[in-house]
Enzyme design. Structure first.
Site, PDB file in Angstrom:
ATOM      1  N   SER A 134     -35.873  -5.680  17.017  1.00  6.18           N
ATOM      2  CA  SER A 134     -35.427  -5.066  18.276  1.00  6.18           C
ATOM      3  C   SER A 134     -36.132  -5.698  19.468  1.00  6.18           C
ATOM      4  CB  SER A 134     -35.645  -3.553  18.250  1.00  6.18           C
ATOM      5  OG  SER A 134     -37.011  -3.222  18.121  1.00  6.18           O
ATOM      6  N   SER A 158     -37.620  -0.118  18.556  1.00  6.84           N
ATOM      7  CA  SER A 158     -38.493   0.548  17.587  1.00  6.84           C
ATOM      8  C   SER A 158     -39.950   0.153  17.719  1.00  6.84           C
ATOM      9  CB  SER A 158     -38.018   0.204  16.168  1.00  6.84           C
ATOM     10  OG  SER A 158     -38.217  -1.181  15.904  1.00  6.84           O
ATOM     11  N   GLY A 159     -40.226  -0.988  18.336  1.00  6.08           N
ATOM     12  CA  GLY A 159     -41.561  -1.551  18.304  1.00  6.08           C
ATOM     13  C   GLY A 159     -41.711  -2.604  17.221  1.00  6.08           C
ATOM     14  N   LYS A 216     -20.807  -2.695   3.277  1.00  2.95           N
ATOM     15  CA  LYS A 216     -21.527  -2.495   4.535  1.00  2.95           C
ATOM     16  C   LYS A 216     -21.204  -3.609   5.527  1.00  2.95           C
ATOM     17  CE  LYS A 216     -25.726  -0.049   3.021  1.00  2.95           C
ATOM     18  NZ  LYS A 216     -27.206  -0.104   3.072  1.00  2.95           N
ATOM     19  N   GLY A 221     -31.732  -0.091  20.887  1.00  4.09           N
ATOM     20  CA  GLY A 221     -32.650   0.861  20.292  1.00  4.09           C
ATOM     21  C   GLY A 221     -33.947   0.136  19.967  1.00  4.09           C
ATOM     22  N   CYS A 236      -9.085 -32.745  17.618  1.00  2.00           N
ATOM     23  CA  CYS A 236     -10.098 -32.198  16.711  1.00  2.00           C
ATOM     24  C   CYS A 236      -9.935 -32.628  15.244  1.00  2.00           C
ATOM     25  CB  CYS A 236     -10.123 -30.676  16.831  1.00  2.00           C
ATOM     26  SG  CYS A 236     -11.747 -29.976  16.371  1.00  2.00           S
ATOM     27  N   LYS A 257      -0.879 -31.617  17.382  1.00  2.00           N
ATOM     28  CA  LYS A 257      -1.927 -31.770  16.375  1.00  2.00           C
ATOM     29  C   LYS A 257      -1.312 -31.841  14.980  1.00  2.00           C
ATOM     30  CE  LYS A 257      -6.307 -29.506  15.072  1.00  2.00           C
ATOM     31  NZ  LYS A 257      -7.184 -28.343  15.391  1.00  2.00           N
ATOM     32  N   GLU A 274      -9.469 -28.918  23.655  1.00  2.00           N
ATOM     33  CA  GLU A 274      -8.397 -28.321  22.851  1.00  2.00           C
ATOM     34  C   GLU A 274      -8.138 -26.873  23.280  1.00  2.00           C
ATOM     35  OE1 GLU A 274      -7.530 -27.437  18.073  1.00  2.00           O
ATOM     36  OE2 GLU A 274      -9.488 -28.157  18.743  1.00  2.00           O
ATOM     37  N   THR A 310     -29.503  -4.623  15.727  1.00  2.00           N
ATOM     38  CA  THR A 310     -30.662  -5.496  15.562  1.00  2.00           C
ATOM     39  C   THR A 310     -30.883  -5.981  14.131  1.00  2.00           C
ATOM     40  OG1 THR A 310     -32.140  -3.594  15.252  1.00  2.00           O
ATOM     41  CG2 THR A 310     -31.810  -4.350  17.512  1.00  2.00           C
TER      42      THR A 310
END
Length: 533
Positions: free
Chosen positions: A290, A285-286, A505, A283, A148, A111, A44, A390
């Site tokens: 991430s 960070s450990g 956010k 970035g 579809c 369609k 499609e 992340t």
């Protein structure tokens, strides 16, 4: 008269709006395979890519598509080429499948059923086609064409059955989620039991927050799955059709976690390359999020195209630096270590007259995240590398992230991955080759924006939180539903309110790949300002 028909399913990865590129891809396949096949079936909207969205409102797009369609029409002298593309007629735009043969267009099917829910808004752009099935005959076999959603709603399929077709060719741009393949198989099994062979062609690749997983397939007249193309990989899938049988390769399915990991790799690779970039920043960070993001980025782009940036502060544990260093060494990525202490002190000094009037709170923590964002954005701007953020789905749901801080970037590969899934994926990656230090997998997660800080200081344990979040987000569960499952009423209410409170956010967060039934993004359209809870 040939008793056998050779059909090629061209499971391709087009780029939305790149009409020249897509047309060349299509023409190259026709040129290379038309002599060996009687039919070449493309998915499609293969010519425009899916979904083209507001590009469909530009007349220049339709002019370019018309030009390329003429070239494709001329390129099909001896093979039946079935191609999905937009088609503008007067004031209407149709989602079209055209059949080209011997330099002519023999069928032009529009369609009929336009999805307008979840991630789909086709009714914004397309006009529904008339109830007129796309039919053609080859070697005394009667073929029908649909697109579809025509399979999923009543009407078009019944029309094709009434037309006495023997083989149904379905063009699809069916996005991936972890439950989608099983739903497709269930539907196609049911439909093919109408003594009908079905060939299902799907796209692959990433497009903004959508992923297409391929897995084009075919079913015989008894409802048995006979062939299956590769997963999340471009594939030229050749099958053989006779009046009673359909044969071809049945590629294996991937295990659940392997599938999810590969989906994220494809999402990163395609987002970076289709936005005409080549390299990314992470970035580092450990921490687990991430670390997993860095591993995915390396698998998608190669270590030479990934840079890790460590930005320690007074709150960074020494073992986080050690683990990040081990990860950098194992993955062989370029790295920078840029401490934020001086920038943090300067920011506190600048804000001192205002901050001293208030007790320390989350503002000091968020400053650190925003300083790190400033550093990453500066490097990105200077070097033209995209930033991979992340945050995982659990954190995004609960607002456990800093807007304009760690949420600032171009693409969030873990956006639809719950925290518990992050650990599953990290363990899977280590099973392939050990890259993520064991301590990252076993340490209690922490944002390290304050001394002795742990995620569980402010969040429920992730194993319980994720169960509640999945019910609320993906299954639209009510308070009563969750109480019946044994969860505490006040905890559910707190989580519901927290999800709602952080809508602002998520509306400003970068895109990331949809891999679940309901993802934050196109699936999730709640008002930012509302008094529901």
């Amino acid at each position: 008269m040939k008793e056998m028909i050779k059909l090629l399913v061209a499971q391709i990865n087009p780029t939305v709006g790149a009409i020249d590129y897509n047309a060349k891809l299509i023409l190259d396949i026709i040129k290379a395979h038309s002599k060996q096949h009687d039919i070449i079936l493309f998915p499609e909207l293969a010519l425009s890519g899916y979904p083209p969205e507001d590009l469909l409102l530009r007349d220049e797009l339709h002019t370019k598509i018309s030009y390329e369609l003429k070239k494709i029409q001329r390129a099909a002298p001896s093979c039946h080429v079935i191609l999905g593309h937009p088609e503008k007629k007067a004031a209407n735009i149709y989602n079209t499948a055209s059949l080209f043969f011997q330099g002519k267009r023999y069928v032009s099917y529009h369609k009929q059923k336009l999805p307008n829910n979840g991630i789909f808004d086709e009714k914004r752009y397309f006009t529904e086609g008339e109830a007129r099935p796309g039919i053609f005959t080859l070697n005394d076999m009667r073929f029908g064409i649909c697109i579809c959603e025509d399979l999923w709603q009543e009407g078009p399929f019944a029309e094709l059955l009434q037309a006495d077709i023997q083989v149904l060719l379905a063009l699809n741009a069916s996005p991936f989620d972890q439950e989608k393949y099983a739903k497709r198989v269930k539907l196609l099994n049911k439909l093919s039991k109408n003594k009908l062979m079905i060939v299902y062609a799907n796209l692959i690749g990433g497009q903004d927050e959508l992923l297409f997983d391929g897995l084009s397939m075919s079913f015989d007249k008894t409802g048995k799955l006979k062939t299956r193309a590769k997963t999340l990989t471009e594939d030229l899938h050749s099958i053989t059709i006779t009046k009673n049988t359909i044969k071809g390769e049945l590629n294996p399915l991937l295990a659940k976690t392997e599938l999810l990991y590969k989906a994220l790799v494809v999402a990163v690779k395609d987002y970076v390359h289709k936005t005409k970039h080549s390299a990314v920043l992470v970035g580092l960070s450990g921490g687990i999020d991430s670390a997993l993001t860095l591993a995915i980025a390396v698998d998608a782009l190669g270590c030479e195209n990934v840079t890790a940036v460590r930005m320690p502060s007074r709150y960074t544990d020494s073992i986080s630096l050690i683990d990040a260093d081990l990860l950098i060494h194992t993955l062989k990525v370029k790295s920078y270590t840029l401490p934020i202490e001086s920038m943090f002190n300067a920011s506190l000094a600048t804000l001192h007259e205002i901050f001293r009037q208030h007790s320390p709170n989350i503002a000091e923590e968020n400053l650190q995240a925003r300083i790190r964002a400033l550093i990453l954005l500066g490097i990105s701007n200077k070097t033209n590398q995209l930033i991979l953020t992340t945050s995982n789905k659990s954190e995004l749901a609960m607002g456990y992230g800093t807007i304009y801080g760690d949420m600032a970037g171009a693409f969030n590969v873990l956006k639809d991955i719950y925290k518990t899934e992050v650990y599953q994926l990290a363990n899977y990656r280590n099973q392939q080759s050990f890259v993520i230090p064991e301590r990252i997998l076993t340490r209690a997660p922490s944002a390290e924006l304050a001394f002795n800080q742990k995620d569980q200081d402010t969040l429920p344990p992730y194993d319980r939180l994720d169960l509640i979040l999945k019910e609320l987000i993906e299954n639209r569960a009510t308070l009563k539903d969750l109480i019946k499952q044994g969860f505490q009423e006040q905890e559910i209410i707190n989580i519901q309110k927290t999800i709602q409170r952080n809508e602002f956010k998520r509306n400003q967060a970068p895109v990331g790949p949809k891999v679940s039934k309901v993802a934050f993004g196109r699936d999730w359209r709640f008002p930012i300002c509302n008094g529901w809870l």
